[in-house]
Design an enzyme around this catalytic site. Structure first.
Site, mmCIF file in Angstrom:
data_model
loop_
_atom_site.group_PDB
_atom_site.id
_atom_site.type_symbol
_atom_site.label_atom_id
_atom_site.label_comp_id
_atom_site.label_asym_id
_atom_site.label_seq_id
_atom_site.Cartn_x
_atom_site.Cartn_y
_atom_site.Cartn_z
ATOM 1 N N CYS A 2 -40.318 1.583 -0.037
ATOM 2 C CA CYS A 2 -41.326 2.531 -0.374
ATOM 3 C C CYS A 2 -40.863 3.737 -0.511
ATOM 4 C CB CYS A 2 -42.810 2.249 0.294
ATOM 5 S SG CYS A 2 -43.223 0.651 0.486
ATOM 6 N N ARG A 27 -37.094 3.278 -4.473
ATOM 7 C CA ARG A 27 -37.150 2.535 -3.209
ATOM 8 C C ARG A 27 -38.208 1.559 -3.445
ATOM 9 N NH1 ARG A 27 -35.698 6.285 0.736
ATOM 10 N NH2 ARG A 27 -37.113 5.388 2.210
ATOM 11 N N TRP A 74 -42.651 -1.048 -2.538
ATOM 12 C CA TRP A 74 -42.014 -2.157 -2.584
ATOM 13 C C TRP A 74 -42.730 -2.936 -1.601
ATOM 14 C CZ3 TRP A 74 -39.401 -5.565 0.709
ATOM 15 C CH2 TRP A 74 -38.538 -6.486 0.054
ATOM 16 N N ASN A 98 -44.766 4.194 4.218
ATOM 17 C CA ASN A 98 -43.506 3.637 4.016
ATOM 18 C C ASN A 98 -43.216 2.981 5.570
ATOM 19 O OD1 ASN A 98 -40.845 2.547 3.608
ATOM 20 N ND2 ASN A 98 -40.070 4.886 4.354
ATOM 21 N N GLY A 99 -43.034 1.425 5.590
ATOM 22 C CA GLY A 99 -42.582 0.969 6.716
ATOM 23 C C GLY A 99 -43.431 -0.149 7.007
ATOM 24 N N GLU A 479 -18.338 -8.493 -4.977
ATOM 25 C CA GLU A 479 -18.943 -7.304 -5.520
ATOM 26 C C GLU A 479 -19.217 -7.362 -6.843
ATOM 27 O OE1 GLU A 479 -20.724 -5.240 -4.354
ATOM 28 O OE2 GLU A 479 -20.726 -3.438 -5.821
ATOM 29 N N LYS A 483 -22.864 -7.665 -8.631
ATOM 30 C CA LYS A 483 -23.264 -6.640 -9.844
ATOM 31 C C LYS A 483 -24.049 -7.248 -10.877
ATOM 32 C CE LYS A 483 -23.520 -3.634 -8.102
ATOM 33 N NZ LYS A 483 -23.103 -3.285 -6.711
ATOM 34 N N GLU A 486 -27.313 -8.739 -9.896
ATOM 35 C CA GLU A 486 -28.563 -7.930 -9.533
ATOM 36 C C GLU A 486 -29.125 -7.473 -10.920
ATOM 37 O OE1 GLU A 486 -26.363 -4.961 -7.157
ATOM 38 O OE2 GLU A 486 -27.869 -4.903 -6.014
ATOM 39 N N HIS A 502 -11.253 -26.326 -3.363
ATOM 40 C CA HIS A 502 -12.063 -26.893 -2.458
ATOM 41 C C HIS A 502 -13.433 -27.330 -2.593
ATOM 42 C CE1 HIS A 502 -8.546 -26.855 0.212
ATOM 43 N NE2 HIS A 502 -8.387 -25.350 -0.100
ATOM 44 N N LYS A 601 -33.854 0.266 -3.610
ATOM 45 C CA LYS A 601 -32.418 0.775 -3.340
ATOM 46 C C LYS A 601 -32.248 0.719 -1.749
ATOM 47 C CE LYS A 601 -28.861 3.587 -4.624
ATOM 48 N NZ LYS A 601 -27.756 2.664 -5.091
HETATM 49 C C1 AGP Z 1 -26.060 -2.856 -4.126
HETATM 50 O O1 AGP Z 1 -25.851 -2.766 -5.293
HETATM 51 C C2 AGP Z 1 -27.203 -3.317 -3.573
HETATM 52 N N1 AGP Z 1 -28.529 -2.823 -4.249
HETATM 53 C C3 AGP Z 1 -27.281 -3.545 -2.012
HETATM 54 O O2 AGP Z 1 -26.547 -4.756 -1.767
HETATM 55 C C4 AGP Z 1 -26.905 -2.629 -1.060
HETATM 56 O O3 AGP Z 1 -25.592 -2.307 -1.180
HETATM 57 C C5 AGP Z 1 -27.441 -3.117 0.328
HETATM 58 O O4 AGP Z 1 -29.000 -2.978 0.288
HETATM 59 C C6 AGP Z 1 -27.124 -1.828 1.356
HETATM 60 O O5 AGP Z 1 -27.508 -0.633 1.143
HETATM 61 P P1 AGP Z 1 -27.225 0.557 2.223
HETATM 62 O O6 AGP Z 1 -25.611 0.763 1.759
HETATM 63 O O7 AGP Z 1 -27.841 1.585 1.536
HETATM 64 O O8 AGP Z 1 -27.165 0.162 3.657
#
Ligand code: AGP
Length: 606
Positions: A2, A27, A74, A98-99, A479, A483, A486, A502, A601
């Protein structure tokens, strides 16, 4: 998650708040809303879904005023709906939050018994009722907010505006970011620096347990006990233009292209090439108390940590464990005052990472943060902070923050190795020289964009992908798969290539493309073997290899060539084509690249 924003000043608050919310939308984007004091009355506009829906609501029923608050959500408590959207209004006072309010159920029960009628399923609404209960008794808005924060338990950045005191916004912070931007005859409030930049580059960062009263030309901070706190605004290095798309179709694409520059920005100023040294200002780590290293992070930052383990163990020769912050905290980790913890986070606000850091500190560990956001919660908790210079990363899928984290870990590993005397000056010099040549190589890796776009057209309709890598590039396979998941919503799994036999090999057929990372390093021959195994089972192979490669590229269905770099820096180079691949596939699938569904984010809930 949020985002909250507030404004008071001569401009139309609606426009300022909408602009701020646009910058905070990363956010969370389940719903959004604003509250404006118009002609002495608080007016709300709220909408479920992304900000453009709220824009449409505001266009239909316009508002204007010089003071207001806004929120982008969110969802945690209560589904995304208009009723659950913030701001919440009670007795002429609107509240954004927010929280998470942990004791909201007990509070809600009590308030209902007193006659309160709840309109939403959110935890936030209890704050509105608590404030209203106080203002009804004659309390000022500030007194009412103070009374509320004494009762609520949990995490919050909250802001309240009242039609009874239309010249001020009261806000409070507990474990969620809150920033005041002090402009000329205008003051802005936000969860994040980017939403302040449109008004001013002078910002004050609130601490936990503080309340701020903002008017158009002042801000007054005090703690929950009422003690006045004086704090001068700080100048923000980020410029408003850095948070713009700059002509790119998506922030993510812009951020991929920024990597050569931001990687250079991250090491520039910290390296003394001729001496083979890394200089980290004010780092006075007690290395005698660094007999074991724990790297803790989440998501992409955790992948960076996995690469960091290789670098630290090789250069510093001390065992390093990498843990998901969300797991670390709920077991009994072997952390004590002889442990050095490296916490990695782009935002510096990830709740799991912060909780893990607090636990590590409680056990006596020294803590280094690798972080991209100044004055974020993580940088405040850590003993030392190594700031990455990625600039604002707006795309929810992390790209440039990741490669700058890799750069920071490389520097930290060289620093530890050199400081402990385990790397000599000559080795240090070579390692730093390799780093200095990295931005040029990244520029060349970016040249592959058009070719990868063509490949994306061939592959975007597949429903599953496997990514394979070995050694220091295994985390890059993870990674790459993350990507793709996501932003394209395609199922993808990353594996250590040696693990394929395996289990995952059972998945291989012509419908399962396999993306293989096969740079010319000591595991190249083994990767060739893995390719043969995939091909023998009818699998399709897309391989990422060094320029000049003939063997792996000849065996693969498709090849992407990247410049050669030292084995320690290949993960940075290898990341680029995987980012492009995910990006172009997502664009072809028509997803919301910068704001993929269900994600936010900054994950400020555990
Ligand atoms: C990355 O593409 C993500 N959206 C997510 O995994 C992110 O890296 C993770 O939430 C950690 O965030 P931070 O680096 O702000 O702690």
């Amino acid at each position: 998650m949020c985002g909250i924003v507030g404004y008071i000043g001569p401009k139309n608050a609606v426009a300022v708040l909408m602009d701020g919310l646009k910058r905070l939308e990363y956010r969370g984007y389940d719903s959004s809303g604003i509250a404006i004091v118009e002609d002495g009355k608080v007016e709300l506009r709220r909408s479920v879904g992304k900000l453009e829906r709220l824009e449409a609501v505001v266009a239909k029923r316009p508002l204007s005023g010089h003071i207001g608050i806004g929120h982008t959500r969110w969802a945690t408590h209560g589904r995304p709906s208009e009723e659950n959207a913030h701001p919440h209004l009670e007795g002429g006072v609107a509240v954004v939050h927010n929280g998470i309010i942990e004791n909201y159920l007990a509070l809600k029960e009590g308030l209902i018994k007193e006659g309160a009628r709840f309109k939403s399923e959110t935890d936030t609404e209890v704050i509105s009722h608590l404030i209203h209960r106080e203002t009804k008794k004659g309390a000022t808005l500030k007194e009412a907010v103070k009374a509320a924060v004494r009762i609520i338990k949990g995490t919050y950045a909250l802001a309240a505006v009242s039609e009874h005191e239309p010249d001020r916004i009261i806000a409070a912070r507990m474990e969620c970011p809150l920033i005041v931007g002090a402009g000329e005859k205008e003051t802005v409030l936000s969860s994040d620096i980017t939403a302040v930049l449109g008004i001013t580059r002078k910002a004050v960062f609130l601490n936990d347990g503080e309340i701020v009263t903002i008017t158009k030309d002042s801000f007054e901070i005090e703690d929950f006990a009422g003690n006045k706190i004086s704090r001068a605004p700080r100048h923000i290095d980020w410029s408003p233009i850095m948070a713009e798309k700059g002509g790119y179709r998506h922030f993510m694409l812009k951020e991929i292209f920024e990597q050569p520059r931001v990687v250079a920005d991250t090491f520039r100023g910290s390296v003394i090439e001729e001496k083979g040294e890394v200089f980290l200002n004010k780092f006075n780590i007690d290395l005698k108390r660094a007999r074991r290293i724990y790297i803790i992070a989440c998501g992409t930052s955790w992948h960076a940590g996995l690469v960091g383990k290789f670098l630290i163990e090789e250069f510093y020769r001390v065992p390093a464990e990498v843990d998901l912050a969300s797991e670390f905290r709920y077991r009994d980790p072997l952390v004590d005052d002889k442990t050095l913890v490296i916490a990695i986070s782009q935002s510096g606000e990830t709740a799991d990472t912060l909780a893990a850091v607090r636990e590590a500190k409680r056990r006596g560990a020294q803590v280094i943060a690798i972080c991209n956001v100044m004055e974020s919660s993580l940088t405040r908790e850590a003993d030392w902070s190594f700031m990455t210079h990625a600039g604002p990363e707006i795309g929810v899928a992390s790209t440039k923050a990741f490669t700058t984290q890799l750069t920071a870990l490389y520097l930290l590993a060289v620093y530890l190795g050199r400081t402990a005397g385990r790397l000599g000056a000559a080795e240090g010099k070579t390692l730093i020289h390799e780093l200095v040549t990295l931005p040029g190589k990244l520029e060349k890796a970016l040249d592959g964009a058009a070719h990868i776009e063509t490949l994306a057209k061939k592959y975007f309709q597949f429903r599953d992908f496997i990514y394979l890598g070995r050694g220091i590039n295994y985390p890059i396979a993870l990674e790459g798969a993350l990507k793709l998941k996501e932003i394209s919503y395609i199922h993808a799994e990353g594996y250590a290539a040696g693990e394929m036999k395996h289990g995952p090999i059972a998945l291989i057929d012509e419908d399962m493309p396999v993306v293989m990372l096969a740079p010319k390093d000591s595991s190249y021959a083994k990767m060739l073997g893995n390719m043969e195994e995939v091909k023998a089972r009818g699998g399709r192979v897309m391989v990422i290899v060094n320029e000049g490669d003939t063997e792996a590229s000849a065996r693969a269905d498709d090849a992407i060539f990247v410049p050669n770099a030292s084995v320690h820096l290949m993960p940075v180079i290898m990341s680029v084509p995987l980012q492009f691949l995910a990006y172009h596939i997502a664009v072809l699938k028509g997803t919301d690249v910068d704001q993929p569904r269900n994600l936010a984010k900054s994950v400020t809930v555990e």
